[in-house]
Design a protein around this motif. Structure first.
Motif, PDB file in Angstrom:
ATOM      1  N   THR A 212      44.879  29.836  22.713  1.00 39.38           N
ATOM      2  CA  THR A 212      44.081  31.100  23.048  1.00 39.38           C
ATOM      3  C   THR A 212      43.440  30.448  25.211  1.00 39.38           C
ATOM      4  O   THR A 212      44.115  28.738  25.031  1.00 39.38           O
ATOM      5  CB  THR A 212      43.201  30.689  22.604  1.00 39.38           C
ATOM      6  N   LYS A 214      43.079  29.239  28.729  1.00 39.01           N
ATOM      7  CA  LYS A 214      44.164  29.534  29.659  1.00 39.01           C
ATOM      8  C   LYS A 214      45.151  29.350  29.859  1.00 39.01           C
ATOM      9  O   LYS A 214      46.064  30.068  30.722  1.00 39.01           O
ATOM     10  CB  LYS A 214      43.366  28.742  31.521  1.00 39.01           C
ATOM     11  N   ARG A 217      46.463  33.660  29.451  1.00 37.02           N
ATOM     12  CA  ARG A 217      45.896  33.944  30.933  1.00 37.02           C
ATOM     13  C   ARG A 217      46.981  33.555  32.053  1.00 37.02           C
ATOM     14  O   ARG A 217      47.429  34.936  32.582  1.00 37.02           O
ATOM     15  CB  ARG A 217      44.801  33.656  31.454  1.00 37.02           C
ATOM     16  N   GLN A 218      47.283  32.018  31.760  1.00 34.85           N
ATOM     17  CA  GLN A 218      48.109  31.965  32.777  1.00 34.85           C
ATOM     18  C   GLN A 218      49.579  32.942  32.314  1.00 34.85           C
ATOM     19  O   GLN A 218      50.706  32.931  33.136  1.00 34.85           O
ATOM     20  CB  GLN A 218      48.749  30.470  33.613  1.00 34.85           C
ATOM     21  N   TYR A 220      50.611  34.834  31.277  1.00 33.20           N
ATOM     22  CA  TYR A 220      50.605  36.941  31.230  1.00 33.20           C
ATOM     23  C   TYR A 220      50.871  37.022  32.807  1.00 33.20           C
ATOM     24  O   TYR A 220      51.775  37.391  33.158  1.00 33.20           O
ATOM     25  CB  TYR A 220      49.478  37.254  30.728  1.00 33.20           C
ATOM     26  N   GLU A 221      49.675  35.996  33.577  1.00 30.25           N
ATOM     27  CA  GLU A 221      49.832  36.063  35.245  1.00 30.25           C
ATOM     28  C   GLU A 221      51.115  35.545  35.257  1.00 30.25           C
ATOM     29  O   GLU A 221      52.587  36.574  36.212  1.00 30.25           O
ATOM     30  CB  GLU A 221      49.296  35.026  35.607  1.00 30.25           C
ATOM     31  N   TYR A 230      49.663  36.755  23.224  1.00 34.16           N
ATOM     32  CA  TYR A 230      48.975  35.942  24.354  1.00 34.16           C
ATOM     33  C   TYR A 230      47.178  35.416  22.981  1.00 34.16           C
ATOM     34  O   TYR A 230      46.956  36.885  23.288  1.00 34.16           O
ATOM     35  CB  TYR A 230      48.608  36.329  25.541  1.00 34.16           C
ATOM     36  N   VAL A 232      43.342  34.795  21.508  1.00 31.85           N
ATOM     37  CA  VAL A 232      42.592  35.471  22.425  1.00 31.85           C
ATOM     38  C   VAL A 232      41.446  35.302  21.703  1.00 31.85           C
ATOM     39  O   VAL A 232      39.796  34.792  21.869  1.00 31.85           O
ATOM     40  CB  VAL A 232      42.718  37.073  23.137  1.00 31.85           C
ATOM     41  N   SER A 293      39.337  25.719  29.532  1.00 30.19           N
ATOM     42  CA  SER A 293      38.644  27.048  29.682  1.00 30.19           C
ATOM     43  C   SER A 293      37.137  27.237  29.603  1.00 30.19           C
ATOM     44  O   SER A 293      36.255  28.316  30.092  1.00 30.19           O
ATOM     45  CB  SER A 293      39.081  27.649  28.725  1.00 30.19           C
ATOM     46  N   GLY A 356      43.366  36.224  35.981  1.00 32.48           N
ATOM     47  CA  GLY A 356      42.943  37.363  35.384  1.00 32.48           C
ATOM     48  C   GLY A 356      42.927  37.321  33.718  1.00 32.48           C
ATOM     49  O   GLY A 356      43.085  35.397  33.112  1.00 32.48           O
ATOM     50  N   ARG A 357      43.049  38.416  33.387  1.00 33.12           N
ATOM     51  CA  ARG A 357      43.208  38.388  31.584  1.00 33.12           C
ATOM     52  C   ARG A 357      43.924  39.338  31.972  1.00 33.12           C
ATOM     53  O   ARG A 357      44.204  39.698  32.390  1.00 33.12           O
ATOM     54  CB  ARG A 357      41.734  38.087  31.435  1.00 33.12           C
ATOM     55  N   PRO A 358      44.893  39.456  30.593  1.00 37.23           N
ATOM     56  CA  PRO A 358      45.509  40.271  30.188  1.00 37.23           C
ATOM     57  C   PRO A 358      44.963  41.692  30.433  1.00 37.23           C
ATOM     58  O   PRO A 358      44.270  41.967  29.114  1.00 37.23           O
ATOM     59  CB  PRO A 358      46.306  39.733  28.754  1.00 37.23           C
TER      60      PRO A 358
END
Length: 382
Positions: A212, A214, A217-218, A220-221, A230, A232, A293, A356-358
């Motif tokens: 959970t 960053k 989130r990273q 995902y990017e 990912y 959450v 985070s 960003g977030r997924p």
């Protein structure tokens, strides 16, 4: 009610993977599970929920067993893993401190609020009958909920199950074969650079589970893929989730990407992972000595020798990684040799201006991963 008959009915309905923490009210059902099924003894109830969730993702119908005092420990994965990801698990919770029945003082309050807590967490539940035919009917109802991705828990009163003798079973011992400690200076790459290196080394049989915050989130990017998950919420549970998937899907490579704050929160999971020792699990710790985070508050990871802990827990290989080149080499070597492995890489704290977030909802990510793991066509069983 006869425990073996009840257990066989559960088997008939497809429930043969159990995990949990013992309770005297549930001991006979636990004994049956150990005797006749796959049973994973968890370090705590929250880990048990996460292990069951992982097994469910791997196509198992999973059962989690716990005392109701442990329900408080399981709140985080129940509300931030099971609920948003819509993962179905069947639970049995003992009713210690049931109102009107004498019990120890530590069970009094939990006994009063057990069913209220289940309601608050949107968990379907029923008090399990001690009459066989009624219990059989209840199991059929619970199985229907599970088929529709809805968890269902039974509250179990004292004396519900008849005695089931625990047969003798040998304890295994997992041995560390490779141990590489910190030597010299570390490179301290960014998390993004570390994740890029990891992601480049995956293949079409690799599942990446990102903890959970960053990390997820990273990842995902960097690349949104059907074999990624990912997290959450349910901080600290990614290792137990990975264990459940690894045991239920040994043909896949399960890469758990953890963080120092998360791992410190539930370090008992390493003892469980080390004991059951799935050779298809790779546990990678990206350690920046901070809760990145939430503003960069320091963790105590600088005072912890994670490599030695993994070694003592029975990971086959526990390796300190100094830089990205060594990380790349370790990942490629692992793909050749496998074996339960722990890699510890120190990274820098984040400097992202915008992250960003997924865009996909958690249950959409899970359905996609289940299709990847279980070979179902798009849309089937979702």
């Amino acid at each position: 009610m006869q425990t073996d008959i009840f257990g066989r009915e559960l088997k008939k309905l497809g429930f043969d993977f159990y995990t949990g923490v013992p309770c005297s009210f549930l001991k006979h059902l636990i004994n049956y599970a150990i005797n006749e099924c796959d049973y994973i003894g968890a370090a705590n109830e929250g880990d048990a929920v996460a292990i069951a969730a992982g097994a469910s993702l791997g196509g198992k119908k999973a059962v989690v067993l716990m005392q109701n005092s442990g329900l408080s420990n399981a709140v985080s994965p129940l509300v931030s893993l099971i609920y948003p990801f819509r993962i179905p698990v069947l639970g049995f919770i003992s009713w210690r401190g049931q109102p009107g029945f004498p019990d120890e003082p530590q069970h009094e309050l939990m006994g009063r609020i057990t069913t209220k807590m289940l309601d608050s967490m949107h968990v379907k539940w029923a008090i399990l009958s001690s009459e066989w035919m009624e219990a059989k009917r209840q199991l059929a109802i619970a199985a229907k909920y599970i088929e529709h991705d809805v968890p269902f828990f039974f509250v179990v009163r004292n004396g519900t199950f008849e005695p089931e003798t625990l047969r003798k079973h040998d304890s295994r011992r997992s041995l560390n074969l490779v141990h590489a400690i910190e030597l010299g200076d570390s490179q301290f790459p960014s998390r993004h650079e570390a994740l890029q290196t990891i992601n480049r080394c995956k293949d079409d049989r690799t599942v990446q589970l990102a903890t959970t915050g960053k990390t997820g989130r990273q990842l995902y990017e960097i690349e949104d893929a059907c074999n990624n998950l990912y997290m959450v919420g349910s901080m600290g549970c990614v290792g137990s989730l990975g264990l459940g998937i690894a045991l239920s899907k040994p043909e896949f490579d399960i890469w758990v990407i953890d963080g120092d704050g998360a791992l410190l929160m539930r370090m008992g999971s390493q003892a469980t992972i080390g004991y059951y020792n799935p050779g298809n699990l790779l546990h990678i710790l990206l350690d920046n000595n901070a809760h990145d985070s939430t503003g960069g508050q320091k963790t105590v990871s600088h005072n912890v020798n994670f490599v030695n802990i993994a070694r003592s827990c029975g990971y086959a290989k526990s390796i300190f990684v100094h830089n990205l080149d060594q990380l790349n080499d370790c990942l490629k070597e692992w793909k050749r040799t496998k074996g339960l492995t722990f890699l510890h890489l120190k990274i820098s704290t984040g400097k992202e201006v915008s992250l960003g977030r997924p865009a996909k909802k958690p249950h959409e990510v899970i359905n996609r991963l289940k299709q990847f793991l279980n070979g179902r066509p798009e849309g089937e069983g979702t």
